[in-house]
Design a protein around this motif. Structure first.
Motif, PDB file in Angstrom:
ATOM      1  N   LEU A 175      25.777  31.142 -22.318  1.00 13.14           N
ATOM      2  CA  LEU A 175      24.674  31.014 -21.338  1.00 13.14           C
ATOM      3  C   LEU A 175      23.257  30.966 -22.107  1.00 13.14           C
ATOM      4  CD1 LEU A 175      24.231  31.652 -18.465  1.00 13.14           C
ATOM      5  CD2 LEU A 175      23.730  33.836 -18.929  1.00 13.14           C
ATOM      6  N   ALA A 176      22.965  31.404 -23.114  1.00 12.52           N
ATOM      7  CA  ALA A 176      21.706  31.343 -23.826  1.00 12.52           C
ATOM      8  C   ALA A 176      21.509  29.977 -24.390  1.00 12.52           C
ATOM      9  CB  ALA A 176      21.382  32.358 -24.779  1.00 12.52           C
ATOM     10  N   ARG A 177      22.906  29.357 -24.686  1.00  9.20           N
ATOM     11  CA  ARG A 177      22.808  28.032 -25.287  1.00  9.20           C
ATOM     12  C   ARG A 177      22.535  26.880 -24.224  1.00  9.20           C
ATOM     13  NH1 ARG A 177      27.345  26.607 -26.973  1.00  9.20           N
ATOM     14  NH2 ARG A 177      28.545  28.613 -26.959  1.00  9.20           N
ATOM     15  N   ILE A 201      22.506  22.697 -10.734  1.00  5.97           N
ATOM     16  CA  ILE A 201      23.824  23.384 -11.432  1.00  5.97           C
ATOM     17  C   ILE A 201      23.463  24.852 -11.621  1.00  5.97           C
ATOM     18  CG2 ILE A 201      25.453  23.673 -13.247  1.00  5.97           C
ATOM     19  CD1 ILE A 201      25.159  20.451 -13.795  1.00  5.97           C
ATOM     20  N   PHE A 202      24.201  25.745 -11.094  1.00  7.19           N
ATOM     21  CA  PHE A 202      23.754  27.077 -11.295  1.00  7.19           C
ATOM     22  C   PHE A 202      25.083  27.995 -12.184  1.00  7.19           C
ATOM     23  CE2 PHE A 202      24.153  31.770  -9.639  1.00  7.19           C
ATOM     24  CZ  PHE A 202      22.731  31.823  -9.911  1.00  7.19           C
ATOM     25  N   VAL A 203      24.478  27.923 -13.491  1.00  4.53           N
ATOM     26  CA  VAL A 203      25.400  28.539 -14.556  1.00  4.53           C
ATOM     27  C   VAL A 203      25.422  30.036 -14.523  1.00  4.53           C
ATOM     28  CG1 VAL A 203      23.887  27.790 -16.231  1.00  4.53           C
ATOM     29  CG2 VAL A 203      26.169  28.056 -16.844  1.00  4.53           C
ATOM     30  N   TYR A 204      26.521  30.584 -14.738  1.00  4.39           N
ATOM     31  CA  TYR A 204      26.541  32.136 -14.904  1.00  4.39           C
ATOM     32  C   TYR A 204      27.584  32.918 -15.666  1.00  4.39           C
ATOM     33  CZ  TYR A 204      30.721  32.398 -11.670  1.00  4.39           C
ATOM     34  OH  TYR A 204      31.738  32.387 -11.278  1.00  4.39           O
ATOM     35  N   ALA A 205      27.491  33.883 -15.919  1.00  5.44           N
ATOM     36  CA  ALA A 205      28.395  34.572 -16.727  1.00  5.44           C
ATOM     37  C   ALA A 205      28.293  36.052 -16.225  1.00  5.44           C
ATOM     38  CB  ALA A 205      27.898  34.951 -18.339  1.00  5.44           C
ATOM     39  N   ARG A 206      29.618  36.553 -15.852  1.00  9.50           N
ATOM     40  CA  ARG A 206      30.020  38.028 -15.551  1.00  9.50           C
ATOM     41  C   ARG A 206      29.677  39.058 -16.750  1.00  9.50           C
ATOM     42  NH1 ARG A 206      34.979  38.474 -11.571  1.00  9.50           N
ATOM     43  NH2 ARG A 206      34.946  36.193 -10.772  1.00  9.50           N
ATOM     44  N   CYS A 207      28.851  40.127 -16.145  1.00  6.19           N
ATOM     45  CA  CYS A 207      28.944  41.292 -17.087  1.00  6.19           C
ATOM     46  C   CYS A 207      30.026  42.060 -17.154  1.00  6.19           C
ATOM     47  CB  CYS A 207      27.507  42.379 -16.501  1.00  6.19           C
ATOM     48  SG  CYS A 207      26.096  41.188 -16.328  1.00  6.19           S
ATOM     49  N   GLY A 208      31.118  41.779 -16.575  1.00  6.16           N
ATOM     50  CA  GLY A 208      32.353  42.401 -16.682  1.00  6.16           C
ATOM     51  C   GLY A 208      33.336  41.770 -15.804  1.00  6.16           C
ATOM     52  N   ASP A 209      34.607  42.296 -15.969  1.00  6.93           N
ATOM     53  CA  ASP A 209      35.674  41.648 -15.445  1.00  6.93           C
ATOM     54  C   ASP A 209      35.390  41.830 -13.783  1.00  6.93           C
ATOM     55  OD1 ASP A 209      36.792  40.734 -17.399  1.00  6.93           O
ATOM     56  OD2 ASP A 209      38.257  42.385 -17.892  1.00  6.93           O
ATOM     57  N   ILE A 215      26.000  39.983 -12.520  1.00  5.90           N
ATOM     58  CA  ILE A 215      26.089  38.752 -13.329  1.00  5.90           C
ATOM     59  C   ILE A 215      24.562  38.424 -14.079  1.00  5.90           C
ATOM     60  CG2 ILE A 215      27.659  37.601 -11.649  1.00  5.90           C
ATOM     61  CD1 ILE A 215      24.928  35.888 -11.263  1.00  5.90           C
ATOM     62  N   ARG A 216      24.826  37.548 -14.979  1.00  8.02           N
ATOM     63  CA  ARG A 216      23.498  36.985 -15.668  1.00  8.02           C
ATOM     64  C   ARG A 216      23.709  35.433 -15.242  1.00  8.02           C
ATOM     65  NH1 ARG A 216      20.460  35.990 -18.120  1.00  8.02           N
ATOM     66  NH2 ARG A 216      20.604  36.076 -20.416  1.00  8.02           N
ATOM     67  N   ALA A 217      22.571  34.598 -15.167  1.00  5.51           N
ATOM     68  CA  ALA A 217      22.549  33.441 -14.672  1.00  5.51           C
ATOM     69  C   ALA A 217      21.312  32.539 -15.099  1.00  5.51           C
ATOM     70  CB  ALA A 217      22.423  33.465 -12.828  1.00  5.51           C
ATOM     71  N   ARG A 218      21.445  31.315 -14.832  1.00  6.97           N
ATOM     72  CA  ARG A 218      20.528  30.338 -14.982  1.00  6.97           C
ATOM     73  C   ARG A 218      20.664  29.093 -14.071  1.00  6.97           C
ATOM     74  NH1 ARG A 218      19.845  29.033 -21.150  1.00  6.97           N
ATOM     75  NH2 ARG A 218      17.787  28.219 -20.612  1.00  6.97           N
ATOM     76  N   MET A 219      19.619  28.326 -13.596  1.00 10.67           N
ATOM     77  CA  MET A 219      19.838  27.456 -12.629  1.00 10.67           C
ATOM     78  C   MET A 219      18.933  26.188 -13.202  1.00 10.67           C
ATOM     79  SD  MET A 219      19.180  25.240 -10.149  1.00 10.67           S
ATOM     80  CE  MET A 219      17.559  25.395  -9.357  1.00 10.67           C
ATOM     81  N   TYR A 254      26.058  43.569  -5.925  1.00 14.32           N
ATOM     82  CA  TYR A 254      25.810  43.656  -7.311  1.00 14.32           C
ATOM     83  C   TYR A 254      24.506  43.018  -7.531  1.00 14.32           C
ATOM     84  CZ  TYR A 254      27.002  38.678  -7.170  1.00 14.32           C
ATOM     85  OH  TYR A 254      26.789  37.197  -7.024  1.00 14.32           O
ATOM     86  N   GLU A 255      23.999  43.302  -8.705  1.00  9.92           N
ATOM     87  CA  GLU A 255      22.523  43.058  -9.267  1.00  9.92           C
ATOM     88  C   GLU A 255      22.902  41.563 -10.151  1.00  9.92           C
ATOM     89  OE1 GLU A 255      18.844  45.157 -10.661  1.00  9.92           O
ATOM     90  OE2 GLU A 255      20.046  44.747 -12.286  1.00  9.92           O
TER      91      GLU A 255
END
Length: 297
Positions: A175-177, A201-209, A215-219, A254-255
């Protein structure tokens, strides 16, 4: 020469110079489409809104939303921020109904114990619609490789609850890259004309399963002049609906955290619910006022 009053607020934050900035022109009567677009480009925020009388007097206002290059049918942080500005001037307001291109948007006002407005929550105007998957070859648009993408839950997919985005899940360390590559964006936009020049493009990663862990996200939307967006309410609402569709549950909350890499951390409360008419989503958060002034036309 006309003087047009405006207010700016930072949305999805309780701290000035965090969140996503928004300019609200509180009286857009007599302002032409060309002037609205020019003012939005001059403000140079991801979006600028213009408040007009509603077509139906049962509604609160007609709200037009412009990014730097075009009018938007719907967007999240402009609705939250515009509602915050209007409700701050009227202690009797608890709900606002905005007429927009994508449909009617209901906004619920949040106040503290003293009655002061602290934020708002909006319901997306349309149920979730998925518009087709795209190949992992989209990864170069984000400066990533296909190996950085998670495709076990879904391929990159276009979806909308009022305005469409391409949703791409990545492994957390990617995500950070992520960094948009304008040339790759241009190639992808040419290859997929359904994007109509608006490949966001909305790119995201889950904080858990469990998606409820957040989630953490960038757009990224460089083709519309937004290299990166600090908080994208419409995309977060749509992702909430999409995640609920994948879990098969009845509701999800969720947040979401966005804008960290820009130095403008934003926090968004996202919820989605399954109904007989489809999956609907809401997004909300706090706002803080920043500037007030007049534009000359």
């Amino acid at each position: 020469m006309r003087q047009l009053p405006f207010v700016t607020v930072d949305v999805f934050t309780d701290t000035r110079f965090g969140g996503n900035p928004l300019a609200v022109f509180t009286d857009g009567r007599g302002v032409s489409d060309t002037e609205m677009q020019a003012l939005a480009a001059e403000m140079n925020y991801s979006e600028t809104t213009f408040v007009l009388p509603p077509a139906d007097p049962a509604n609160s206002a007609r709200v037009r939303i412009f990014n730097r290059t075009a009018e938007m049918p719907f967007a999240g942080h402009p609705n939250v921020g515009t509602a915050y500005v209007l409700a701050s001037a009227d202690p009797a307001i608890s709900v606002l109904r905005f007429e927009e291109i994508a449909g009617l948007v209901e906004v619920r006002i949040v106040r503290d114990g003293t009655g002061a407005v602290t934020g708002a929550e909006i319901g997306a105007p349309q149920p979730l619609q998925t518009l087709g998957e795209m190949p992992v070859a989209i990864a170069p648009c984000l400066g990533l490789t296909p190996a950085d993408l998670r495709t076990d839950r879904h391929l990159p997919i276009r979806a909308t609850t009022g305005v469409d985005f391409l949703f791409v899940e990545v492994v957390p360390e990617a995500l950070a890259r992520a960094t948009p590559d304008p040339a790759a964006y241009a190639r992808a936009n040419a290859a997929y004309p359904a994007q109509s020049g608006r490949l966001s493009i909305f790119v995201y990663a889950r904080c858990g399963d469990d998606p409820a862990a957040g989630i953490r996200a960038r757009m990224f939307s460089p083709l519309t002049g937004t290299w990166e967006d600090a908080a994208t309410g419409s995309a977060n609402a749509t992702l909430g609906a999409l995640l609920l569709s994948l879990t098969g549950g009845d509701a999800l909350a969720y947040e979401a955290v966005q804008g960290v890499e820009m130095g403008r951390p934003s926090r968004l409360s996202v919820s989605a619910r399954r109904t007989g008419d489809g999956i609907f989503a809401s997004v909300g958060g706090q706002c803080v006022p920043v500037l007030r002034g007049d534009a000359s036309l």
